[in-house]
Design a protein around this motif. Structure first.
Motif, PDB file in Angstrom:
ATOM      1  N   GLN A   1       0.247  -0.751   0.000  1.00  0.00           N
ATOM      2  CA  GLN A   1       0.000   0.000   0.000  1.00  0.00           C
ATOM      3  C   GLN A   1       0.508   1.544   0.000  1.00  0.00           C
ATOM      4  O   GLN A   1       1.695   0.859   0.990  1.00  0.00           O
ATOM      5  CB  GLN A   1      -1.705   0.484   0.116  1.00  0.00           C
TER       6      GLN A   1
ATOM      7  N   ASN B   1      -1.149   1.310   3.062  1.00  0.00           N
ATOM      8  CA  ASN B   1      -0.480   1.804   4.264  1.00  0.00           C
ATOM      9  C   ASN B   1       0.838   1.083   4.518  1.00  0.00           C
ATOM     10  O   ASN B   1       0.915  -0.145   4.408  1.00  0.00           O
ATOM     11  CB  ASN B   1      -1.372   1.586   5.491  1.00  0.00           C
TER      12      ASN B   1
ATOM     13  N   SER C   1      -7.755   1.748   4.179  1.00  0.00           N
ATOM     14  CA  SER C   1      -7.026   0.830   3.306  1.00  0.00           C
ATOM     15  C   SER C   1      -7.778   0.513   2.017  1.00  0.00           C
ATOM     16  O   SER C   1      -7.244  -0.168   1.145  1.00  0.00           O
ATOM     17  CB  SER C   1      -6.704  -0.469   4.053  1.00  0.00           C
TER      18      SER C   1
ATOM     19  N   ASN D   1      -7.057  -3.930   9.503  1.00  0.00           N
ATOM     20  CA  ASN D   1      -6.542  -2.796   8.747  1.00  0.00           C
ATOM     21  C   ASN D   1      -5.150  -3.123   8.251  1.00  0.00           C
ATOM     22  O   ASN D   1      -4.330  -3.680   8.970  1.00  0.00           O
ATOM     23  CB  ASN D   1      -6.465  -1.548   9.639  1.00  0.00           C
TER      24      ASN D   1
END
Length: 214
Positions: free
Chosen positions: A2, A185, A180, A213
């Motif tokens: 991410q 991330n 997300s 997450n």
């Protein structure tokens, strides 16, 4: 493990992002047959912990793998599609300044990531024969986010001071996290929990469909 003006990624982009993450992380198909005395990577240990906490994750991952198998059967690799842009955000969590990285280091990391996934490294000719039939360039590009979740301008780097950075676990994600479904991330910390010689942990990631997450 991410961009630009961000809108909610469409279903295909989210699916391909999951597909990418699946490639990014080592497979744990044989995870259950391994004992804790084995030399696991942190991803394997974390995955087993999550499965114990939420057994539904096992079925979620199987459904994703079934989807990918179907995608491989029906996807036309010759059909040209727009490059998928993945907005990436680095959450740099420091403890009394320890664990800090510079903007130049973050930019370099993104460049390395893009070279890896676009198969532009100078050493691609050294790819082991067992992997050559599968090695390919992926039509995606990581870019540091330019808009934060509130629509404000950003450089894609969030800097936060927290003592959790000194012995980081998944709890570090509560310190700083962006949706997300819209961002990839990455958390940078001073030291990961359990990261002591001879088992230093450089990093770990989560499987798609892990229910957390990431």
């Amino acid at each position: 493990y991410q961009h630009l003006k961000l809108t909610k990624l469409n279903t295909m982009k989210k699916t391909l992002l999951s597909f990418f993450v699946l490639f990014l992380i080592a497979s744990t198909t044989t995870l259950k047959s391994q004992s804790k005395s084995a030399n696991w990577c942190r991803t394997d240990e974390q995955t087993q912990l999550l499965e114990q906490m939420n057994p539904a994750i096992i079925q979620q991952r199987q459904e994703l793998e079934d989807y990918i198998a179907n995608f491989k059967e029906t996807h036309d690799p010759t059909a040209k599609k727009a490059t998928i842009i993945i907005p990436i955000v680095f959450h740099v969590i420091t403890d009394k300044g320890n664990g800090n990285v510079t903007k130049a280091e973050v930019i370099n990391a993104v460049n390395v990531l893009n070279r890896d996934f676009q198969r532009m490294n100078a050493d691609t000719s050294n790819t082991r024969s067992i992997f050559k039939p599968y090695a390919a360039s992926l039509d995606l590009e990581f870019r540091l986010a330019r808009k934060d979740p509130n629509g404000n301008c950003t450089e894609g780097i969030v800097r936060v001071e927290s003592p959790l950075s000194a012995n980081a676990t998944d709890a570090i994600k509560s310190v700083s996290y962006w949706d997300s479904k819209k961002y990839f991330n990455v958390w940078v910390v001073d030291l990961i929990n359990g990261s002591n010689p001879p088992s230093y942990i450089a990093g770990y990631a989560q499987f798609p469909g892990s229910g957390i997450n990431s």
